[in-house]
Write an enzyme that holds these catalytic residues in place. Sequence first.
Site, mmCIF file in Angstrom:
data_model
loop_
_atom_site.group_PDB
_atom_site.id
_atom_site.type_symbol
_atom_site.label_atom_id
_atom_site.label_comp_id
_atom_site.label_asym_id
_atom_site.label_seq_id
_atom_site.Cartn_x
_atom_site.Cartn_y
_atom_site.Cartn_z
ATOM 1 N N TYR A 1 0.821 -1.224 0.000
ATOM 2 C CA TYR A 1 0.000 0.000 0.000
ATOM 3 C C TYR A 1 0.853 1.272 0.000
ATOM 4 C CZ TYR A 1 -4.390 2.446 1.430
ATOM 5 O OH TYR A 1 -5.524 3.230 1.500
ATOM 6 N N LYS B 1 -1.940 9.312 1.394
ATOM 7 C CA LYS B 1 -2.950 9.603 2.417
ATOM 8 C C LYS B 1 -2.322 10.386 3.583
ATOM 9 C CE LYS B 1 -6.634 7.619 0.622
ATOM 10 N NZ LYS B 1 -7.776 8.423 0.160
HETATM 11 P P1 NDP Z 1 -13.812 2.828 -5.181
HETATM 12 O O1 NDP Z 1 -12.635 2.224 -5.851
HETATM 13 O O2 NDP Z 1 -15.007 1.976 -4.900
HETATM 14 O O3 NDP Z 1 -14.309 4.121 -5.994
HETATM 15 C C1 NDP Z 1 -13.351 5.041 -6.414
HETATM 16 C C2 NDP Z 1 -14.049 6.257 -6.995
HETATM 17 O O4 NDP Z 1 -13.041 7.217 -7.353
HETATM 18 C C3 NDP Z 1 -14.824 5.965 -8.268
HETATM 19 O O5 NDP Z 1 -15.916 6.847 -8.343
HETATM 20 C C4 NDP Z 1 -13.790 6.288 -9.355
HETATM 21 O O6 NDP Z 1 -14.376 6.601 -10.621
HETATM 22 C C5 NDP Z 1 -13.120 7.497 -8.746
HETATM 23 N N1 NDP Z 1 -11.756 7.738 -9.249
HETATM 24 C C6 NDP Z 1 -10.706 6.888 -9.230
HETATM 25 N N2 NDP Z 1 -9.639 7.446 -9.819
HETATM 26 C C7 NDP Z 1 -10.015 8.690 -10.214
HETATM 27 C C8 NDP Z 1 -9.368 9.737 -10.908
HETATM 28 N N3 NDP Z 1 -8.107 9.629 -11.350
HETATM 29 N N4 NDP Z 1 -10.070 10.866 -11.154
HETATM 30 C C9 NDP Z 1 -11.361 10.978 -10.751
HETATM 31 N N5 NDP Z 1 -12.037 10.016 -10.107
HETATM 32 C C10 NDP Z 1 -11.373 8.873 -9.846
HETATM 33 O O7 NDP Z 1 -13.237 3.457 -3.817
HETATM 34 P P2 NDP Z 1 -13.791 3.426 -2.313
HETATM 35 O O8 NDP Z 1 -15.204 3.830 -2.288
HETATM 36 O O9 NDP Z 1 -13.368 2.171 -1.658
HETATM 37 O O10 NDP Z 1 -12.892 4.567 -1.654
HETATM 38 C C11 NDP Z 1 -13.320 5.911 -1.581
HETATM 39 C C12 NDP Z 1 -12.368 6.661 -0.669
HETATM 40 O O11 NDP Z 1 -12.353 6.029 0.610
HETATM 41 C C13 NDP Z 1 -10.913 6.680 -1.140
HETATM 42 O O12 NDP Z 1 -10.334 7.907 -0.808
HETATM 43 C C14 NDP Z 1 -10.283 5.551 -0.342
HETATM 44 O O13 NDP Z 1 -8.894 5.697 -0.194
HETATM 45 C C15 NDP Z 1 -11.009 5.726 0.975
HETATM 46 N N6 NDP Z 1 -10.994 4.554 1.826
HETATM 47 C C16 NDP Z 1 -11.439 3.335 1.384
HETATM 48 C C17 NDP Z 1 -11.372 2.234 2.220
HETATM 49 C C18 NDP Z 1 -11.834 0.880 1.793
HETATM 50 O O14 NDP Z 1 -11.549 -0.097 2.530
HETATM 51 N N7 NDP Z 1 -12.553 0.727 0.660
HETATM 52 C C19 NDP Z 1 -10.825 2.342 3.564
HETATM 53 C C20 NDP Z 1 -10.435 3.671 3.946
HETATM 54 C C21 NDP Z 1 -10.520 4.731 3.094
HETATM 55 P P3 NDP Z 1 -14.609 5.418 -11.742
HETATM 56 O O15 NDP Z 1 -15.715 4.551 -11.205
HETATM 57 O O16 NDP Z 1 -14.984 6.144 -12.980
HETATM 58 O O17 NDP Z 1 -13.315 4.669 -11.839
#
Ligand code: NDP
Length: 254
Positions: free
Chosen positions: A155, A162
């Site tokens: 990671y 982060k």
């Molecule tokens: P997902 O992978 O489910 O969703 C990611 C989202 O971000 C999608 O809408 C995607 O769009 C968008 N995205 C990715 N790359 C880009 C980019 N370059 N430009 C614009 N949009 C982008 O993520 P999660 O819901 O799991 O995570 C959301 C947040 O929560 C993040 O910040 C993550 O680090 C944080 N988080 C998640 C945890 C987990 O266990 N899941 C734990 C702790 C924090 P598209 O669908 O078009 O690709």
Amino acid sequence: MRKIKIDLQGKVALVTGGSRGIGKAVALRLAEQGAEVVINYVRHRGHADATVAAIKAGGGQCLALKANLADESSLTAMMAELRRHHDRLDILISNAASGVLRPVLELTSHHWDWAVNVNARALLLLTQQAAPLMTGGGRIVAISSIGSVRAIPGYTVVGASKGALESLVRHLAVELGPRGININTVRAGVVDTDALKKFPNREEILAGSMARTPLGRLTTPEDVADVTLFLCSELAAMVHGQTVVVDGGYAVHG
Ligand code: NDP
């Protein structure tokens, strides 16, 4: 007696990565309380359309804007498009994240730049462009992970980005507070979204997280959305520059 009600009627909110996972849950929560929501996505139009439809079905308003937040010109074009639809912005949720999972010795500067640009630099650029639209004050929430303070195998670039994100929030808090812009981080525990499918040891992560979480279940997107909503509400008016951990007690477990 004061009845507590969170009312976001008349507010405009931008949720990056609001098309699926945690961002979608946040977008729905804000819309449920009356905010007009703009969601951003980068690749998967279908998820964005489904989220827009879900919000509209609930009586809310939502617009989806495609932009790659790693790319400054794409981010700037998205903000210009937002300004064509709205003359104000009240809430910014910096949620979109990306990055490869690789051992340290296999990482390249491209991997570093991608993760840091999407996960940390985007908040700086978005804030610079959002602040002038937050004329009546504003709320900004950055979504972070435990990888900011713990070393999780593979990671590295995401965790480092982060850490940068959380530091950036504290710096922004000091400079933006006098403008009435309130900013905080929500640091979430393990949430079973599409992001977790990228981990080869997904099952192990989920089981380990369950076992270590004193509250006995995984954190859901809705758990994260509820605390994010709180930070966007008047109830959190004096919470500023903080990192709020939403993980059922995982991080404090010895
Ligand atoms: P997902 O992978 O489910 O969703 C990611 C989202 O971000 C999608 O809408 C995607 O769009 C968008 N995205 C990715 N790359 C880009 C980019 N370059 N430009 C614009 N949009 C982008 O993520 P999660 O819901 O799991 O995570 C959301 C947040 O929560 C993040 O910040 C993550 O680090 C944080 N988080 C998640 C945890 C987990 O266990 N899941 C734990 C702790 C924090 P598209 O669908 O078009 O690709």
